[in-house]
Scaffold this motif. Sequence first.
Motif, PDB file in Angstrom:
ATOM      1  N   GLN A  62       0.836  -1.209   0.000  1.00 20.49           N
ATOM      2  CA  GLN A  62       0.000   0.000   0.000  1.00 20.49           C
ATOM      3  C   GLN A  62       0.871   1.260   0.000  1.00 20.49           C
ATOM      4  O   GLN A  62       0.541   2.245  -0.667  1.00 20.49           O
ATOM      5  CB  GLN A  62      -0.935   0.002   1.214  1.00 20.49           C
ATOM      6  CG  GLN A  62      -2.096  -0.972   1.125  1.00 20.49           C
ATOM      7  CD  GLN A  62      -3.176  -0.543   0.125  1.00 20.49           C
ATOM      8  OE1 GLN A  62      -3.168   0.574  -0.386  1.00 20.49           O
ATOM      9  NE2 GLN A  62      -4.100  -1.447  -0.164  1.00 20.49           N
ATOM     10  N   ASP A  85       1.866   2.292  -3.372  1.00 17.52           N
ATOM     11  CA  ASP A  85       0.712   2.569  -4.250  1.00 17.52           C
ATOM     12  C   ASP A  85       0.221   1.359  -5.030  1.00 17.52           C
ATOM     13  O   ASP A  85      -0.325   1.494  -6.125  1.00 17.52           O
ATOM     14  CB  ASP A  85       1.011   3.724  -5.210  1.00 17.52           C
ATOM     15  CG  ASP A  85       0.778   5.064  -4.521  1.00 17.52           C
ATOM     16  OD1 ASP A  85      -0.080   5.107  -3.623  1.00 17.52           O
ATOM     17  OD2 ASP A  85       1.460   6.029  -4.866  1.00 17.52           O
ATOM     18  N   ASN A  90      -2.566  -1.406  -4.595  1.00 20.14           N
ATOM     19  CA  ASN A  90      -3.770  -1.568  -3.763  1.00 20.14           C
ATOM     20  C   ASN A  90      -3.989  -3.037  -3.371  1.00 20.14           C
ATOM     21  O   ASN A  90      -4.939  -3.682  -3.812  1.00 20.14           O
ATOM     22  CB  ASN A  90      -4.984  -1.004  -4.492  1.00 20.14           C
ATOM     23  CG  ASN A  90      -6.198  -0.904  -3.574  1.00 20.14           C
ATOM     24  OD1 ASN A  90      -6.056  -0.911  -2.346  1.00 20.14           O
ATOM     25  ND2 ASN A  90      -7.381  -0.811  -4.164  1.00 20.14           N
ATOM     26  N   ASN A  99      -6.787  -0.744   1.257  1.00 19.94           N
ATOM     27  CA  ASN A  99      -6.647   0.641   1.771  1.00 19.94           C
ATOM     28  C   ASN A  99      -7.965   1.126   2.355  1.00 19.94           C
ATOM     29  O   ASN A  99      -8.351   2.288   2.193  1.00 19.94           O
ATOM     30  CB  ASN A  99      -6.181   1.575   0.629  1.00 19.94           C
ATOM     31  CG  ASN A  99      -5.742   2.937   1.141  1.00 19.94           C
ATOM     32  OD1 ASN A  99      -5.243   3.072   2.265  1.00 19.94           O
ATOM     33  ND2 ASN A  99      -5.927   3.961   0.325  1.00 19.94           N
ATOM     34  N   LYS A 142      -0.871   4.128   5.278  1.00 19.60           N
ATOM     35  CA  LYS A 142      -0.560   4.214   3.838  1.00 19.60           C
ATOM     36  C   LYS A 142       0.924   4.516   3.594  1.00 19.60           C
ATOM     37  O   LYS A 142       1.333   4.769   2.469  1.00 19.60           O
ATOM     38  CB  LYS A 142      -1.491   5.260   3.162  1.00 19.60           C
ATOM     39  CG  LYS A 142      -1.514   5.299   1.647  1.00 19.60           C
ATOM     40  CD  LYS A 142      -2.321   4.178   1.042  1.00 19.60           C
ATOM     41  CE  LYS A 142      -2.527   4.379  -0.464  1.00 19.60           C
ATOM     42  NZ  LYS A 142      -1.348   4.109  -1.277  1.00 19.60           N
TER      43      LYS A 142
END
Lengths: 259, 259
Positions: free
Chosen positions: A90, A93, A95, B105, B152
Amino acid sequence: MKPKLSVVKIGGNIIENESALCDFLTDFAAMEGYKILVHGGGRTATRIAEQLGVPAQMVGGRRITTRETLDVIVMVYGGLTNKNIVSLLQSLDCNAIGLSGADGNTIVSDKRPVKDIDYGYAGDIKQVNAHAVKALLESNMTPVFCAITHDKRGQLFNTNADTIASEVAIAMSEHFETSLYYCFEKKGVLRSIEDDNSVIEHINTEKYEQLLAENIIADGMLPKMHNCFNALQQHVSKVHIGLPGMIVGKERLFTTLTL
Amino acid sequence: MKPKLSVVKIGGNIIENESALCDFLTDFAAMEGYKILVHGGGRTATRIAEQLGVPAQMVGGRRITTRETLDVIVMVYGGLTNKNIVSLLQSLDCNAIGLSGADGNTIVSDKRPVKDIDYGYAGDIKQVNAHAVKALLESNMTPVFCAITHDKRGQLFNTNADTIASEVAIAMSEHFETSLYYCFEKKGVLRSIEDDNSVIEHINTEKYEQLLAENIIADGMLPKMHNCFNALQQHVSKVHIGLPGMIVGKERLFTTLTL
């Protein structure tokens, strides 16, 4: 034309090494197209089991999954390892969504039949729910499977990660042009176990039978190669075996298997 | 008209009791419409931490989440508890999918700001990704959240399960007519802590302020009630507090909160 999908399996040696894992996950996050990650266990489960006083039970050199061992495996593979991989992906980037075979009923197994040995809570895969996995991919999620499945009757099972990777790839081949990558600590299938650069770059069915006859394929590689050709025979397009960097073309030397 | 969604939170007391958990999961599986389960931790994490020699760090009566404690929480909540609940729900034909906030996420947190106390790896929720959760619901999956979120940036956090339930309910209210259920070991909010049947059946904002002024709401109930009215003020339709059976109408006595 079917969309492309990559199914990537990484082993315990990569997972246990923080910097190797970060390098691999950076590469995996950068891979284009639909993708699925399958991760094995590693030594953390053994260490935690020892700390918790759960004895390792071996029969004929094979590990038995007792109820206590299964709990440790579910904690470590399904919890610690899986969630850490997901949160790292995550941050890159990608997912990611972590899954056992119970989640979304994605992978159903039967308890391995008892012949000479009762392997305990070890599962042999019966069905991969391609529809559920496809729904996740199409929702822009990247499934990250740990080596745990279930029987749809409330029982979780310890399941071989190499087999999960090949069975997932086979099931997804109905909807995707699927490539399967086995990442491990060698550059590929080696002609000579002593020479790390003796990679056999291409193996097809004929070559495979020839290598088997010559006893070139070593013990640990046998079940892996069996999984590979099983996948190819069931519509997986290509299988690659080699160092993790091969998934983004960083490694020029690796083994490609086709029918 | 928006479709209906139920967000159900169960606490540690139910999770730790095998027969209570099975009863609850049978009821939850039978609930109609879209639904989401949020589960807390329970004492297993404390027991495993003790067995692994991870000391419980407390400051001012509050538990601090050290790195070692976080690992245990991720193993137990995210692995053992979550996957067992998912596999049991699957056996009851509820298509559960286990999630931490890192998965898809779905829930992003910040580390709780350090004022007087540094709570360690404890996260305060910043954002719930309603779009991702909606995609799962519309793929016929039932999300099962454990009490773990992420930032994140590669860090997981221990996060209060009551707050996860209310924040998830708030975020989903944009797309669904959402009811929030807090299941615990009492029949509801009690007028007298000594009398289990002194349930206050309906509390609105006016009544809430009156109960606060009368000091009727006890210590443990204060943050729960705060979560409830926070949710109601942010478009959650109704909140119910009571025994698990209330979710399918088995209990006639419970507390309903509205604005």
